[in-house]
Design an enzyme around this catalytic site. Structure first.
Site, mmCIF file in Angstrom:
data_model
loop_
_atom_site.group_PDB
_atom_site.id
_atom_site.type_symbol
_atom_site.label_atom_id
_atom_site.label_comp_id
_atom_site.label_asym_id
_atom_site.label_seq_id
_atom_site.Cartn_x
_atom_site.Cartn_y
_atom_site.Cartn_z
ATOM 1 N N GLN A 108 -6.640 11.618 -12.884
ATOM 2 C CA GLN A 108 -6.375 12.980 -13.330
ATOM 3 C C GLN A 108 -7.549 13.885 -12.914
ATOM 4 O O GLN A 108 -7.974 13.842 -11.770
ATOM 5 C CB GLN A 108 -6.075 13.004 -14.830
ATOM 6 C CG GLN A 108 -4.832 12.217 -15.228
ATOM 7 C CD GLN A 108 -3.525 12.930 -14.912
ATOM 8 O OE1 GLN A 108 -3.502 14.028 -14.352
ATOM 9 N NE2 GLN A 108 -2.408 12.293 -15.242
ATOM 10 N N SER A 109 -8.122 14.663 -13.832
ATOM 11 C CA SER A 109 -9.105 15.684 -13.433
ATOM 12 C C SER A 109 -10.492 15.144 -13.124
ATOM 13 O O SER A 109 -11.373 15.920 -12.742
ATOM 14 C CB SER A 109 -9.194 16.776 -14.502
ATOM 15 O OG SER A 109 -8.014 17.544 -14.506
ATOM 16 N N VAL A 110 -10.703 13.844 -13.248
ATOM 17 C CA VAL A 110 -11.927 13.261 -12.685
ATOM 18 C C VAL A 110 -11.971 13.555 -11.187
ATOM 19 O O VAL A 110 -13.041 13.676 -10.590
ATOM 20 C CB VAL A 110 -11.989 11.751 -12.977
ATOM 21 C CG1 VAL A 110 -13.084 11.077 -12.162
ATOM 22 C CG2 VAL A 110 -12.235 11.512 -14.475
ATOM 23 N N LYS A 167 -11.559 16.237 -9.780
ATOM 24 C CA LYS A 167 -12.273 17.492 -9.549
ATOM 25 C C LYS A 167 -13.746 17.241 -9.221
ATOM 26 O O LYS A 167 -14.321 17.900 -8.344
ATOM 27 C CB LYS A 167 -12.155 18.396 -10.781
ATOM 28 C CG LYS A 167 -10.743 18.879 -11.072
ATOM 29 C CD LYS A 167 -10.706 19.714 -12.341
ATOM 30 C CE LYS A 167 -9.365 20.418 -12.528
ATOM 31 N NZ LYS A 167 -8.243 19.512 -12.799
#
Length: 393
Positions: free
Chosen positions: A114-116, A118
């Protein structure tokens, strides 16, 4: 709840199927986050031909270690058992202190971050910036002039890296018509509704409204990372999976290939489509902990790593202080508190990387919570990690 093992039972070809519109939510995520390649199109992030970054072993039995959060005491074993854990690893000085796999996950299993993602993409931006190929002070439209007719007009790359662009973007995960719901469709994870953009680039070009002046305040906007992703592709001439392989995954010494989910145009989802193994997430964290160095050479510029704690805490906002009461956000990393060089990578459904260079300490937790976000679960995970840090450093 359907047993996740039934989704791909070779003895039962007519068994249960995962609804396309629900694959990334509970209860299906208990299986799908470890099997994303069987759900949506992906592109390889090659580990390269070079040596693997070694992780030595210094095991400690931490199962009975007690800690407290929000008035509740529990052991590390109880925490892992009750928090929908898939994988958990702790490193101290580059050595594995504890490593746990649950819910069928194995050392070679890749897991959606998921947003890791980023922070992975932000680090690659830092590499190009360090070589002078990307100017954080430049306007976004210097690299993507097509966005001159969007709300990104006038925003700098740095403001986008820090999610301070002022562009109106609704990140409400539970709203069926929010911008983040449109991301799910545009990135290829879900079927788009009539009239919705069918690629990430089209979605970005439709963001024409502002809610604040650029640089005025922080607001979490997943789409910001995709703007960075398209800038990186424009600057490098490479698609994002190949670029991440060349600049980060191969040089740091990943043990396994990683991969991105890709939209119908082949664009790798920068804001949340990255998948890798537990140990390779730990290697990435150790690289940051080592101030960007691995295999005797500098991979990520020291200046980028040293600058990470310098986020603007004053612009963080009360909405984001529930889990990180003294936190901030800078260069696609979360920050624990002012003056502490602790960088955190976070993703919905319980993905977490904790990096403390001062103590050469790293922890990674991969999870499949039933909820998108849960501040108490986040606080509990951070309390558990801090308790471990206190006894191993």
């Amino acid at each position: 709840m359907t047993d996740p093992s039934q989704y791909r039972d070779p003895r039962n070809p007519g068994g249960p199927r995962i609804p396309r519109a629900e694959w990334d939510g509970a209860p299906h995520n208990r299986w799908t986050f470890q099997n994303v390649r069987q759900i949506v199109p992906t592109a390889e992030v090659w580990r390269g031909p070079g040596p693997v970054l070694p992780l030595s072993s210094a095991p400690q039995n931490l199962a009975g270690l007690e800690f407290e959060c929000d008035g509740t005491r529990q052991t590390i074993a109880e925490f892992l058992d009750t928090s929908f854990t898939d994988g958990f690893i702790v490193l101290h000085k580059g050595a594995i202190v504890t490593e746990t796999y649950m819910n069928g996950m194995q050392p070679r299993t890749t897991h959606l971050s998921q947003s890791v993602a980023k922070s992975i993409v932000g680090t690659v931006a830092g590499i190009l910036h360090g070589r002078g190929e990307l100017d954080f002070a430049a306007p976004v439209t210097h690299y993507l002039p097509e966005l001159a007719n969007t709300a990104y007009r006038g925003a700098t790359v740095q403001q986008v890296m820090d999610m301070q662009s002022g562009v109106l973007f609704d990140e409400t995960y539970t709203s069926p018509d929010s911008h983040i719901a449109k991301v799910d469709a545009a990135c290829g994870w879900k079927e788009p509704k009539p009239g919705w953009p069918d690629t990430m680039w089209k979605l970005i070009t439709e963001l024409t409204e502002s809610e604040a002046a650029h640089g005025e305040s922080f607001r979490y906007r997943s789409i910001e990372t995709d703007v960075i992703g398209f800038i990186l592709q424009r600057v490098s001439g490479l698609m994002l999976p190949e670029l991440v392989s060349r600049e980060l995954w191969a040089p740091m010494g990943a043990e396994e290939d990683a991969y991105f989910t890709v939209d119908p145009s082949g664009y790798g989802l920068a804001d949340g489509g990255f998948n890798a193994t537990l140990r390779d997430y730990a290697r990435f964290a150790q690289l940051i902990c080592n101030v960007g160095a691995a295999h005797g050479r500098q991979i990520v510029p020291r200046s980028f790593i040293i600058d990470l704690p310098n986020g603007d805490h004053a612009k963080f906002g009360d909405d984001y202080r529930i889990a990180l009461p003294k936190g901030a956000y800078h260069n696609q990393f979360w920050l624990e508190e002012p003056g502490e060089p602790v960088a955190i990578c976070r993703g919905v459904f319980g993905q977490l990387i904790y990096i403390n260079p001062r103590h050469d300490f790293v922890a990674v937790k991969l999870s499949t919570w039933p909820e998108f976000t849960h501040p108490r679960r986040t606080r509990t995970a951070l309390a558990a990690i801090r308790a471990i840090r206190a006894v191993v450093v």
